[in-house]
Write a protein that holds these residues in place. Structure first.
Motif, PDB file in Angstrom:
ATOM      1  N   UNK A   2     111.197   8.374  37.148  1.00 40.21           N
ATOM      2  CA  UNK A   2     111.865   9.681  37.148  1.00 40.21           C
ATOM      3  C   UNK A   2     111.728  10.401  35.814  1.00 40.21           C
ATOM      4  N   UNK A   3     111.446   9.640  34.762  1.00 39.41           N
ATOM      5  CA  UNK A   3     111.313  10.232  33.424  1.00 39.41           C
ATOM      6  C   UNK A   3     109.866  10.564  33.074  1.00 39.41           C
ATOM      7  N   UNK A   4     108.962  10.512  34.057  1.00 35.61           N
ATOM      8  CA  UNK A   4     107.548  10.781  33.798  1.00 35.61           C
ATOM      9  C   UNK A   4     107.336  12.253  33.453  1.00 35.61           C
ATOM     10  N   UNK A   5     106.633  12.484  32.360  1.00 41.31           N
ATOM     11  CA  UNK A   5     106.300  13.843  31.920  1.00 41.31           C
ATOM     12  C   UNK A   5     104.789  13.906  31.711  1.00 41.31           C
ATOM     13  N   UNK A   6     104.144  14.847  32.373  1.00 40.79           N
ATOM     14  CA  UNK A   6     102.699  15.003  32.227  1.00 40.79           C
ATOM     15  C   UNK A   6     102.401  16.062  31.169  1.00 40.79           C
ATOM     16  N   UNK A   7     101.577  15.701  30.216  1.00 42.57           N
ATOM     17  CA  UNK A   7     101.136  16.627  29.154  1.00 42.57           C
ATOM     18  C   UNK A   7      99.690  17.014  29.436  1.00 42.57           C
ATOM     19  N   UNK A   8      99.432  18.255  29.868  1.00 38.62           N
ATOM     20  CA  UNK A   8      98.060  18.647  30.227  1.00 38.62           C
ATOM     21  C   UNK A   8      97.152  18.739  29.004  1.00 38.62           C
ATOM     22  N   UNK A   9      95.856  18.615  29.261  1.00 42.73           N
ATOM     23  CA  UNK A   9      94.872  18.706  28.182  1.00 42.73           C
ATOM     24  C   UNK A   9      94.770  20.148  27.670  1.00 42.73           C
ATOM     25  N   UNK A  10      94.520  20.324  26.395  1.00 44.15           N
ATOM     26  CA  UNK A  10      94.470  19.306  25.341  1.00 44.15           C
ATOM     27  C   UNK A  10      95.866  18.912  24.898  1.00 44.15           C
ATOM     28  N   UNK A  11      96.225  17.655  25.114  1.00 44.45           N
ATOM     29  CA  UNK A  11      97.574  17.184  24.799  1.00 44.45           C
ATOM     30  C   UNK A  11      97.629  16.711  23.352  1.00 44.45           C
ATOM     31  N   UNK A  12      98.432  17.367  22.546  1.00 47.02           N
ATOM     32  CA  UNK A  12      98.642  16.982  21.153  1.00 47.02           C
ATOM     33  C   UNK A  12     100.055  16.450  20.929  1.00 47.02           C
ATOM     34  N   UNK A  13     100.732  16.122  22.019  1.00 48.29           N
ATOM     35  CA  UNK A  13     102.067  15.572  21.909  1.00 48.29           C
ATOM     36  C   UNK A  13     103.141  16.647  21.952  1.00 48.29           C
ATOM     37  N   UNK A  14     104.361  16.221  21.635  1.00 48.86           N
ATOM     38  CA  UNK A  14     105.514  17.114  21.645  1.00 48.86           C
ATOM     39  C   UNK A  14     106.202  17.077  20.285  1.00 48.86           C
ATOM     40  N   UNK A  15     106.718  18.221  19.888  1.00 48.42           N
ATOM     41  CA  UNK A  15     107.396  18.320  18.601  1.00 48.42           C
ATOM     42  C   UNK A  15     108.620  17.415  18.559  1.00 48.42           C
ATOM     43  N   UNK A  16     108.788  16.697  17.448  1.00 45.96           N
ATOM     44  CA  UNK A  16     109.968  15.856  17.287  1.00 45.96           C
ATOM     45  C   UNK A  16     111.240  16.692  17.148  1.00 45.96           C
ATOM     46  N   UNK A  44      96.326  19.753  11.269  1.00 46.44           N
ATOM     47  CA  UNK A  44      95.223  19.081  10.573  1.00 46.44           C
ATOM     48  C   UNK A  44      93.975  19.041  11.436  1.00 46.44           C
ATOM     49  N   UNK A  45      94.140  18.668  12.700  1.00 49.16           N
ATOM     50  CA  UNK A  45      92.991  18.616  13.614  1.00 49.16           C
ATOM     51  C   UNK A  45      92.418  20.007  13.863  1.00 49.16           C
ATOM     52  N   UNK A  46      93.275  21.003  13.966  1.00 52.96           N
ATOM     53  CA  UNK A  46      92.811  22.366  14.199  1.00 52.96           C
ATOM     54  C   UNK A  46      91.988  22.862  13.014  1.00 52.96           C
ATOM     55  N   UNK A  47      92.488  22.617  11.804  1.00 55.99           N
ATOM     56  CA  UNK A  47      91.746  23.038  10.605  1.00 55.99           C
ATOM     57  C   UNK A  47      90.415  22.305  10.512  1.00 55.99           C
ATOM     58  N   UNK A  48      90.412  21.007  10.819  1.00 56.04           N
ATOM     59  CA  UNK A  48      89.162  20.244  10.786  1.00 56.04           C
ATOM     60  C   UNK A  48      88.167  20.772  11.810  1.00 56.04           C
ATOM     61  N   UNK A  61      85.828  11.064  14.398  1.00 58.77           N
ATOM     62  CA  UNK A  61      86.265  10.353  13.191  1.00 58.77           C
ATOM     63  C   UNK A  61      87.530  10.973  12.607  1.00 58.77           C
ATOM     64  N   UNK A  62      87.595  12.308  12.622  1.00 57.82           N
ATOM     65  CA  UNK A  62      88.794  12.993  12.106  1.00 57.82           C
ATOM     66  C   UNK A  62      90.006  12.659  12.965  1.00 57.82           C
ATOM     67  N   UNK A  63      89.834  12.635  14.292  1.00 53.16           N
ATOM     68  CA  UNK A  63      90.945  12.303  15.188  1.00 53.16           C
ATOM     69  C   UNK A  63      91.459  10.891  14.925  1.00 53.16           C
ATOM     70  N   UNK A  64      90.545   9.941  14.774  1.00 59.18           N
ATOM     71  CA  UNK A  64      90.954   8.553  14.527  1.00 59.18           C
ATOM     72  C   UNK A  64      91.678   8.442  13.186  1.00 59.18           C
ATOM     73  N   UNK A  65      91.097   9.032  12.160  1.00 58.14           N
ATOM     74  CA  UNK A  65      91.703   8.958  10.825  1.00 58.14           C
ATOM     75  C   UNK A  65      93.080   9.620  10.812  1.00 58.14           C
ATOM     76  N   UNK A  66      93.180  10.783  11.443  1.00 54.19           N
ATOM     77  CA  UNK A  66      94.449  11.493  11.474  1.00 54.19           C
ATOM     78  C   UNK A  66      95.503  10.716  12.241  1.00 54.19           C
ATOM     79  N   UNK A  67      95.111  10.105  13.355  1.00 54.16           N
ATOM     80  CA  UNK A  67      96.070   9.330  14.138  1.00 54.16           C
ATOM     81  C   UNK A  67      96.589   8.139  13.340  1.00 54.16           C
ATOM     82  N   UNK A  68      95.698   7.455  12.651  1.00 54.57           N
ATOM     83  CA  UNK A  68      96.118   6.298  11.853  1.00 54.57           C
ATOM     84  C   UNK A  68      97.092   6.722  10.768  1.00 54.57           C
ATOM     85  N   UNK A  69      96.815   7.839  10.108  1.00 54.51           N
ATOM     86  CA  UNK A  69      97.663   8.301   9.006  1.00 54.51           C
ATOM     87  C   UNK A  69      99.061   8.670   9.511  1.00 54.51           C
TER      88      UNK A  69
END
Length: 331
Positions: free
Chosen positions: A82-96, A301-305, A18-26
């Motif tokens: 050619x631009x494929x990038x694999x993010x291994x688990x746990x994948x939380x994305x990349x910093x903007x 946020x997810x880590x603290x939760x 539930x926290x993951x879903x809520x955080x993603x939506x926000x």
């Protein structure tokens, strides 16, 4: 007991989902377009659409959410060909801002936050419980009044004020401590201890004052219970009565707030880490908020939760060891 633990772990998974879903939506649905933030102000619409496609933001919401949740468990791919990038688990994305893997950033910063949290927790438990216990036993004496006055004063000092005061006094004027720095324990234990002493103290003061007052109140209430009168009537010594009969029920509420306080600190002590320049999770969150780096903010946020939810489970299990009534109910 195993059934109770299994039930609690099942609820942990539900709450974290539930926290993951809520955080993603926000952070990804109600916030500004991530593709625009990555591309910058001077960017063409074609480039923005390319970034949206590489991040999967052009897909329906539930597919995006599924990719995000699957990435945490099993990793995910960004882009194609050619631009494929694999993010291994746990994948939380990349910093903007830096383009670095957010999980790698967390791994680099988390040991600093854990060191600060564990050291502060040892100090505030030691001083808070000991002084609160002595005040409860010596209720109404000069020791009790002096200790509670200090506890009230200590809890009134904002952490950033105490941090600046300690820096000026101990580092600038007296020069008895170095300014805090990230020195590994294995490299130089003495410098490591000196560098962390001020952050530990700043975090521990407020909590120690709170724990001292709460421990005092619990000890006074416990000493007035009927089973304590029975123990005295049996002729048991005061030390034995305090250790065997009074301490465990008096410490039960302490376990509850300690689990929550410690779990919260593992998610980063934002003010303390920022003031002392420690590159922990709290400092990372502060920098990400200033730059609106959504993946990093979401990861913190997810880590603290996660720590708070797991802390709740640990507290429930400790209750079964401290209080036999809970043990009977949970079994």
């Amino acid at each position: 007991m195993l059934r109770y633990v299994a039930g609690r772990l099942a609820w942990v998974l539900v709450i974290l989902l539930a926290v993951c879903v809520f955080t993603y939506v926000i952070f990804f649905q109600l916030s500004p377009d991530p593709a625009v933030m990555i591309c910058g102000k001077t960017c063409t619409q074609e480039r923005i659409e390319t970034i949206r496609t590489s991040l999967g933001l052009d897909r329906p919401f539930f597919q995006q959410l599924g990719d995000f949740l699957r990435g945490i468990v099993a990793g995910r791919d960004y882009g194609a060909g050619a631009n494929l990038v694999h993010c291994p688990a746990p994948c939380l994305g990349y910093s903007f801002q830096s383009g670095q893997s957010v999980w790698e950033m967390v791994q680099q910063r988390l040991p600093v936050s854990v060191t600060v949290a564990v050291g502060a927790a040892v100090l505030w438990l030691l001083f808070g419980i000991v002084f609160g216990l002595l005040s409860g036993v010596k209720e109404g004496t000069w020791w009790d009044r002096a200790t509670m006055a200090l506890a009230l004063g200590g809890s009134s000092i904002p952490p950033y004020v105490l941090a600046l005061a300690l820096q000026y006094l101990l580092v600038v004027k007296l020069r008895v401590l170095p300014f805090p720095a990230a020195v590994p324990f294995a490299e130089d234990p003495a410098v490591w201890f000196q560098s962390n002493l001020m952050p530990w103290t700043v975090l521990a003061v407020g909590y120690a004052c709170l724990y001292a007052r709460l421990t005092r109140a619990n000890v006074i209430d416990t000493l007035a219970e009927n089973f304590m009168r029975t123990a005295r009537a049996k002729g048991l010594g005061p030390v034995l009565i305090l250790r065997r009969h009074a301490l465990r029920p008096a410490l039960t509420p302490i376990v509850t707030i300690f689990g929550m306080d410690f779990a919260g600190l593992l998610g980063g002590a934002l003010i303390t880490e920022t003031v002392f320049g420690l590159n922990g999770v709290g400092k990372m969150a502060s920098d990400a908020i200033a730059k609106n780096d959504q993946p990093v903010i979401m990861a913190v946020t997810l880590l603290a939760a996660f720590f708070v939810v797991v802390g709740n489970v640990v507290v429930d299990l400790l209750y079964t060891a401290l209080d036999p009534r809970v043990r009977i109910t949970a079994s």
